[in-house]
Design a protein around this motif. Structure first.
Motif, PDB file in Angstrom:
ATOM      1  N   LEU A 194       0.836  -1.190   0.000  1.00 40.94           N
ATOM      2  CA  LEU A 194       0.000   0.000   0.000  1.00 40.94           C
ATOM      3  C   LEU A 194       0.873   1.242   0.000  1.00 40.94           C
ATOM      4  N   TYR A 195       0.408   2.292  -0.706  1.00 42.66           N
ATOM      5  CA  TYR A 195       1.158   3.534  -0.842  1.00 42.66           C
ATOM      6  C   TYR A 195       0.274   4.723  -0.487  1.00 42.66           C
ATOM      7  N   LEU A 196       0.843   5.631   0.301  1.00 45.75           N
ATOM      8  CA  LEU A 196       0.140   6.829   0.765  1.00 45.75           C
ATOM      9  C   LEU A 196       0.971   8.050   0.397  1.00 45.75           C
ATOM     10  N   PRO A 197       0.390   9.019  -0.358  1.00 50.23           N
ATOM     11  CA  PRO A 197       1.178  10.184  -0.755  1.00 50.23           C
ATOM     12  C   PRO A 197       1.459  11.137   0.412  1.00 50.23           C
ATOM     13  N   GLU A 198       2.426  11.993   0.189  1.00 51.09           N
ATOM     14  CA  GLU A 198       2.840  12.951   1.219  1.00 51.09           C
ATOM     15  C   GLU A 198       1.716  13.936   1.527  1.00 51.09           C
ATOM     16  N   ASN A 199       1.667  14.380   2.786  1.00 49.63           N
ATOM     17  CA  ASN A 199       0.756  15.437   3.247  1.00 49.63           C
ATOM     18  C   ASN A 199      -0.717  15.075   3.111  1.00 49.63           C
ATOM     19  N   THR A 200      -1.032  13.790   3.182  1.00 52.15           N
ATOM     20  CA  THR A 200      -2.436  13.380   3.177  1.00 52.15           C
ATOM     21  C   THR A 200      -3.033  13.702   4.545  1.00 52.15           C
ATOM     22  N   THR A 201      -4.126  14.461   4.564  1.00 52.32           N
ATOM     23  CA  THR A 201      -4.757  14.840   5.832  1.00 52.32           C
ATOM     24  C   THR A 201      -5.561  13.671   6.375  1.00 52.32           C
ATOM     25  N   PRO A 202      -5.888  13.673   7.689  1.00 51.53           N
ATOM     26  CA  PRO A 202      -6.554  12.510   8.303  1.00 51.53           C
ATOM     27  C   PRO A 202      -7.867  12.109   7.648  1.00 51.53           C
ATOM     28  N   THR A 203      -8.603  13.054   7.065  1.00 53.22           N
ATOM     29  CA  THR A 203      -9.913  12.720   6.489  1.00 53.22           C
ATOM     30  C   THR A 203      -9.948  12.881   4.970  1.00 53.22           C
TER      31      THR A 203
END
Length: 317
Positions: free
Chosen positions: A60-69
């Motif tokens: 799984l990959y999550l981009p930078e600066n993703t906010t909690p919601t």
């Protein structure tokens, strides 16, 4: 008996060799890298099991600066390698998906599936479908993986892959058109990069030399020994009566000008239009490039252009 003394049964160098004692020697795609916080893209990744029965994971990959919601599009990615080599954890695929996630600002699930010859087709298709079902189990926010619960916009699901992975993405979109999935009402689009499609008879400007075609033919029989041949709809979608039921809104096909599979990608787009499929078809070609060039040289001009094209395809409403 080991590979040093056993006779060769099949030699698919530089990818793999199969010995008569059953030993499989992979020559390519054997290196793996761990998940990480990528120092260049600042994309974060982690590995999560999607099938406990088969002990299969996705990265799984999550981009930078993703906010909690924050809700983002989702790309479910299937790696290439002729159904036989490479994994979701190979350096080239880890780097490529990092770049995709950073450029397009998406959540990605890079699927690892079982490979031939130990697990001949349709195992890779079934594993890939199981991974998509696992992804769909998060649509109501109560799945086992919080990144998917919190951050995925399930109205913007895309399937993608290169080579054999593009073949898988196509087949899953066909299956979705027939079966649908609890939790995913719609697949917004599929991204097919240098798709591994083939057929018995040459089309367009495709290679006609019987010996050269025999090599490509043999890979399919090796991966799918129960096949009826290279006009099996699994490898030749031009002959698939279900093609018009493709279960997505739009399709992007990317080809390379020097790729032996180039003609198949172009005719696939044309056939979709002729069959009455009602979605949008986009076609892009990198002139002078070879098969999966973007994995080998991610910073070249054509690779950067392809990355931006995929990003705009995902984010263009």
């Amino acid at each position: 008996m080991n590979s040093k003394t056993s006779e060769l049964a099949h030699d698919f160098s530089p990818f793999l060799r199969i010995y008569k004692d059953g030993h499989v020697e992979r020559l390519k795609g054997i290196e793996v890298v761990p998940p990480s916080l990528d120092p260049k893209t600042r994309v974060q990744s982690k590995d999560v099991v999607y099938s406990t029965e088969a002990n299969l994971s996705s990265r799984l990959y999550l981009p930078e600066n993703t906010t909690p919601t924050q809700k983002l599009p989702l790309l479910v990615y299937y790696h290439g390698g002729g159904f036989c080599v490479e994994t979701a954890f190979s350096p080239c695929y880890h780097n490529h998906v990092n770049n995709l996630v950073a450029e397009a600002n998406v959540i990605a699930v890079s699927v690892d599936y079982r490979r031939a010859p130990e697990h001949p087709l349709p195992v890779a298709y079934d594993d890939s479908w199981a991974a998509l079902k696992w992804v769909a189990s998060h649509a109501h926010g109560d799945g086992p993986e919080e990144w998917l619960n919190r951050h995925v916009d399930f109205g913007k699901v895309f399937l993608g892959g290169d080579s054999a992975g593009a073949n898988i993405a196509h087949q899953l979109a066909l299956r979705f058109g027939q079966e649908r999935l609890e939790g995913i009402d719609n697949i917004k689009g599929i991204i097919l990069v240098h798709p591994y499609f083939w057929g018995i008879e040459p089309i367009g400007n495709e290679e006609r030399d019987p010996e050269k075609r025999k090599v490509i033919d043999g890979v399919w029989y090796f991966a799918c020994p129960t096949t009826g041949g290279n006009d099996d709809p699994l490898i030749n979608p031009l002959l698939d009566p279900k093609l018009a039921t493709l279960g997505c809104n739009k399709v992007l096909v990317a080809v390379a000008g020097n790729d032996a599979l180039r003609e198949r990608g172009w005719y696939y787009c044309e056939e979709l239009k002729k069959r009455g499929w009602r979605g949008k078809v986009e076609f892009v070609e990198a002139n002078g490039e070879n098969h999966v060039f973007h994995l080998e040289n991610a910073t070249c001009e054509n690779a950067v252009t392809l990355l931006k094209k995929i990003s705009s395809f995902i984010n263009d409403d």
